[in-house]
Scaffold this motif. Structure first.
Motif, PDB file in Angstrom:
ATOM      1  N   LEU A 259       0.834  -1.211   0.000  1.00 55.24           N
ATOM      2  CA  LEU A 259       0.000   0.000   0.000  1.00 55.24           C
ATOM      3  C   LEU A 259       0.864   1.255   0.000  1.00 55.24           C
ATOM      4  O   LEU A 259       0.560   2.240  -0.691  1.00 55.24           O
ATOM      5  CB  LEU A 259      -0.917   0.003   1.227  1.00 55.24           C
ATOM      6  CG  LEU A 259      -2.087  -0.992   1.204  1.00 55.24           C
ATOM      7  CD1 LEU A 259      -2.764  -1.041   2.574  1.00 55.24           C
ATOM      8  CD2 LEU A 259      -3.086  -0.598   0.131  1.00 55.24           C
ATOM      9  N   ASN A 260       1.947   1.214   0.762  1.00 53.50           N
ATOM     10  CA  ASN A 260       2.833   2.379   0.831  1.00 53.50           C
ATOM     11  C   ASN A 260       3.518   2.632  -0.511  1.00 53.50           C
ATOM     12  O   ASN A 260       3.692   3.783  -0.929  1.00 53.50           O
ATOM     13  CB  ASN A 260       3.883   2.167   1.920  1.00 53.50           C
ATOM     14  CG  ASN A 260       4.730   3.404   2.126  1.00 53.50           C
ATOM     15  OD1 ASN A 260       4.220   4.477   2.445  1.00 53.50           O
ATOM     16  ND2 ASN A 260       6.040   3.273   1.947  1.00 53.50           N
ATOM     17  N   ASP A 261       3.908   1.545  -1.195  1.00 54.10           N
ATOM     18  CA  ASP A 261       4.519   1.705  -2.525  1.00 54.10           C
ATOM     19  C   ASP A 261       3.551   2.375  -3.488  1.00 54.10           C
ATOM     20  O   ASP A 261       3.927   3.295  -4.240  1.00 54.10           O
ATOM     21  CB  ASP A 261       4.946   0.339  -3.074  1.00 54.10           C
ATOM     22  CG  ASP A 261       6.164  -0.228  -2.352  1.00 54.10           C
ATOM     23  OD1 ASP A 261       6.874   0.559  -1.711  1.00 54.10           O
ATOM     24  OD2 ASP A 261       6.384  -1.458  -2.444  1.00 54.10           O
ATOM     25  N   ASP A 262       2.296   1.911  -3.470  1.00 43.99           N
ATOM     26  CA  ASP A 262       1.282   2.519  -4.336  1.00 43.99           C
ATOM     27  C   ASP A 262       1.072   3.985  -3.972  1.00 43.99           C
ATOM     28  O   ASP A 262       0.964   4.859  -4.848  1.00 43.99           O
ATOM     29  CB  ASP A 262      -0.046   1.768  -4.209  1.00 43.99           C
ATOM     30  CG  ASP A 262      -0.008   0.386  -4.841  1.00 43.99           C
ATOM     31  OD1 ASP A 262       0.913   0.143  -5.647  1.00 43.99           O
ATOM     32  OD2 ASP A 262      -0.892  -0.434  -4.540  1.00 43.99           O
ATOM     33  N   PHE A 263       1.039   4.250  -2.681  1.00 44.79           N
ATOM     34  CA  PHE A 263       0.813   5.615  -2.193  1.00 44.79           C
ATOM     35  C   PHE A 263       1.918   6.556  -2.669  1.00 44.79           C
ATOM     36  O   PHE A 263       1.641   7.662  -3.169  1.00 44.79           O
ATOM     37  CB  PHE A 263       0.743   5.600  -0.664  1.00 44.79           C
ATOM     38  CG  PHE A 263       0.497   6.938  -0.044  1.00 44.79           C
ATOM     39  CD1 PHE A 263      -0.796   7.397   0.176  1.00 44.79           C
ATOM     40  CD2 PHE A 263       1.554   7.780   0.328  1.00 44.79           C
ATOM     41  CE1 PHE A 263      -1.023   8.629   0.752  1.00 44.79           C
ATOM     42  CE2 PHE A 263       1.333   9.010   0.904  1.00 44.79           C
ATOM     43  CZ  PHE A 263       0.038   9.438   1.119  1.00 44.79           C
ATOM     44  N   THR A 264       3.151   6.137  -2.527  1.00 48.28           N
ATOM     45  CA  THR A 264       4.264   7.014  -2.910  1.00 48.28           C
ATOM     46  C   THR A 264       4.318   7.236  -4.426  1.00 48.28           C
ATOM     47  O   THR A 264       4.694   8.321  -4.885  1.00 48.28           O
ATOM     48  CB  THR A 264       5.598   6.435  -2.422  1.00 48.28           C
ATOM     49  OG1 THR A 264       5.754   5.086  -2.921  1.00 48.28           O
ATOM     50  CG2 THR A 264       5.647   6.407  -0.899  1.00 48.28           C
ATOM     51  N   GLN A 265       3.940   6.215  -5.203  1.00 45.45           N
ATOM     52  CA  GLN A 265       3.900   6.379  -6.653  1.00 45.45           C
ATOM     53  C   GLN A 265       2.833   7.410  -7.047  1.00 45.45           C
ATOM     54  O   GLN A 265       3.056   8.276  -7.905  1.00 45.45           O
ATOM     55  CB  GLN A 265       3.620   5.035  -7.333  1.00 45.45           C
ATOM     56  CG  GLN A 265       4.766   4.031  -7.266  1.00 45.45           C
ATOM     57  CD  GLN A 265       6.006   4.529  -7.985  1.00 45.45           C
ATOM     58  OE1 GLN A 265       5.937   5.126  -9.062  1.00 45.45           O
ATOM     59  NE2 GLN A 265       7.171   4.295  -7.364  1.00 45.45           N
ATOM     60  N   LEU A 266       1.676   7.320  -6.410  1.00 43.49           N
ATOM     61  CA  LEU A 266       0.606   8.289  -6.670  1.00 43.49           C
ATOM     62  C   LEU A 266       1.029   9.684  -6.223  1.00 43.49           C
ATOM     63  O   LEU A 266       0.762  10.675  -6.913  1.00 43.49           O
ATOM     64  CB  LEU A 266      -0.671   7.866  -5.933  1.00 43.49           C
ATOM     65  CG  LEU A 266      -1.323   6.557  -6.406  1.00 43.49           C
ATOM     66  CD1 LEU A 266      -2.442   6.145  -5.450  1.00 43.49           C
ATOM     67  CD2 LEU A 266      -1.864   6.690  -7.828  1.00 43.49           C
ATOM     68  N   ARG A 267       1.696   9.744  -5.076  1.00 43.70           N
ATOM     69  CA  ARG A 267       2.176  11.031  -4.552  1.00 43.70           C
ATOM     70  C   ARG A 267       3.152  11.690  -5.530  1.00 43.70           C
ATOM     71  O   ARG A 267       3.023  12.878  -5.864  1.00 43.70           O
ATOM     72  CB  ARG A 267       2.865  10.787  -3.214  1.00 43.70           C
ATOM     73  CG  ARG A 267       3.460  12.007  -2.542  1.00 43.70           C
ATOM     74  CD  ARG A 267       4.496  11.568  -1.514  1.00 43.70           C
ATOM     75  NE  ARG A 267       5.640  10.920  -2.166  1.00 43.70           N
ATOM     76  CZ  ARG A 267       6.545  10.181  -1.513  1.00 43.70           C
ATOM     77  NH1 ARG A 267       6.426   9.980  -0.209  1.00 43.70           N
ATOM     78  NH2 ARG A 267       7.566   9.643  -2.173  1.00 43.70           N
ATOM     79  N   ASP A 268       4.090  10.904  -6.031  1.00 41.08           N
ATOM     80  CA  ASP A 268       5.092  11.463  -6.952  1.00 41.08           C
ATOM     81  C   ASP A 268       4.485  11.819  -8.305  1.00 41.08           C
ATOM     82  O   ASP A 268       4.992  12.704  -9.006  1.00 41.08           O
ATOM     83  CB  ASP A 268       6.238  10.462  -7.142  1.00 41.08           C
ATOM     84  CG  ASP A 268       7.029  10.239  -5.856  1.00 41.08           C
ATOM     85  OD1 ASP A 268       6.923  11.093  -4.949  1.00 41.08           O
ATOM     86  OD2 ASP A 268       7.734   9.213  -5.758  1.00 41.08           O
TER      87      ASP A 268
END
Length: 275
Positions: free
Chosen positions: A112-121
């Motif tokens: 979930l964190n990986d997905d979150f950071t990709q969306l954030r960037d």
């Protein structure tokens, strides 16, 4: 005047009438060639001056239309970027809410964190590329969208820039925020809630600005068309009337030539006095 071989008054009169007819015929032919009854200042100085002033107004309005088109394209790009950011925030909220689950295993939380950071960037990527003709209205310190609205360029519509960058005035999520823990996920949800509200409010302002620009463009187009019609009323020739005048003047020209021919023969009658 008596009979004279030195002065032919009749020929002079016929020649003057023929010259007048030829001048009118030339003017009529010019109207047919140009489609205008006033094509130069020689035809009607006052009307020509008025028409030229109106033509300059139309030229200025052409520049206004170009400015409005540019502004509309710029704001369309800004709105597209804002809508994309809004969608990303909603996806990020979903990930963050899921990461708040205290019973979540470490592998799932990491995913979930990986997905979150990709969306954030991705937000940064969208904002940095939301540029049209050198204008970016959604970055930190973005450019205002300006369009002139009158033919002299002295009036303008200005649409304020909206900051959709990370840790900006609308998006509270920072470039370092993650949801790697339940606590961080809880904090991210709070930030995302306010960010979504602020971004949507900014989008509403951009949408209102776009509507205003569209209304101004429609008005400018109608105003330009109305002035064009006004110019036509002043300078355009009535072709039906002009055609009738042409035929009439051509007949008068032929009659004038015959009258001049008859007048030129008059001195010859003097010879009969010596027979």
């Amino acid at each position: 005047m008596g009979f004279s071989v030195n002065t032919n008054a009749g020929a002079f009169a016929a020649l003057q009438n023929l010259s007048g007819t030829n001048k009118k015929l030339e003017m009529t032919q010019t109207q047919i060639n140009t489609g205008q009854k006033v094509s130069s200042s020689k035809d009607n100085a006052a009307i020509f001056a008025i028409a030229q002033k109106l033509r300059s107004d139309v030229a200025g309005l052409g520049a206004v239309q170009g400015s409005l088109d540019r502004a509309l394209s710029t704001i369309d790009v800004a709105i597209a970027a804002g809508e994309a950011v809004s969608d990303l925030l909603i996806e990020m909220k979903e990930k963050a809410v899921s990461a708040k689950d205290t019973g979540l295993d470490s592998t799932s939380r990491a995913s979930l964190n990986d997905d979150f950071t990709q969306l954030r960037d991705q937000i940064t990527s969208i904002v940095s590329n939301a540029e049209f003709n050198g204008t970016n209205a959604v970055k930190n310190g973005g450019d205002e969208i300006v369009a002139i609205t009158d033919d002299t360029g002295s009036s303008a519509i200005t649409i304020a820039a909206e900051d959709f960058s990370l840790a900006g005035s609308k998006v509270n999520i920072a470039a370092t925020d993650t949801i790697s823990t339940q606590t961080k996920a809880s904090s991210a949800v709070t930030k995302l809630e306010s960010s979504i509200t602020d971004v949507n409010t900014a989008l509403s302002k951009l949408g209102a600005g776009s509507n205003r620009l569209s209304l101004q463009k429609d008005f400018t187009t109608k105003l330009s068309d109305a002035i064009e019609v006004g110019i036509g009323n002043l300078v355009d020739a009535d072709m039906a009337k002009t055609s009738a005048n042409l035929q009439s003047l051509q007949v008068k020209q032929q009659l004038g030539l015959q009258a001049l021919s008859i007048a030129n023969q008059a001195p010859g009658t003097v010879l009969s006095l010596f027979r």
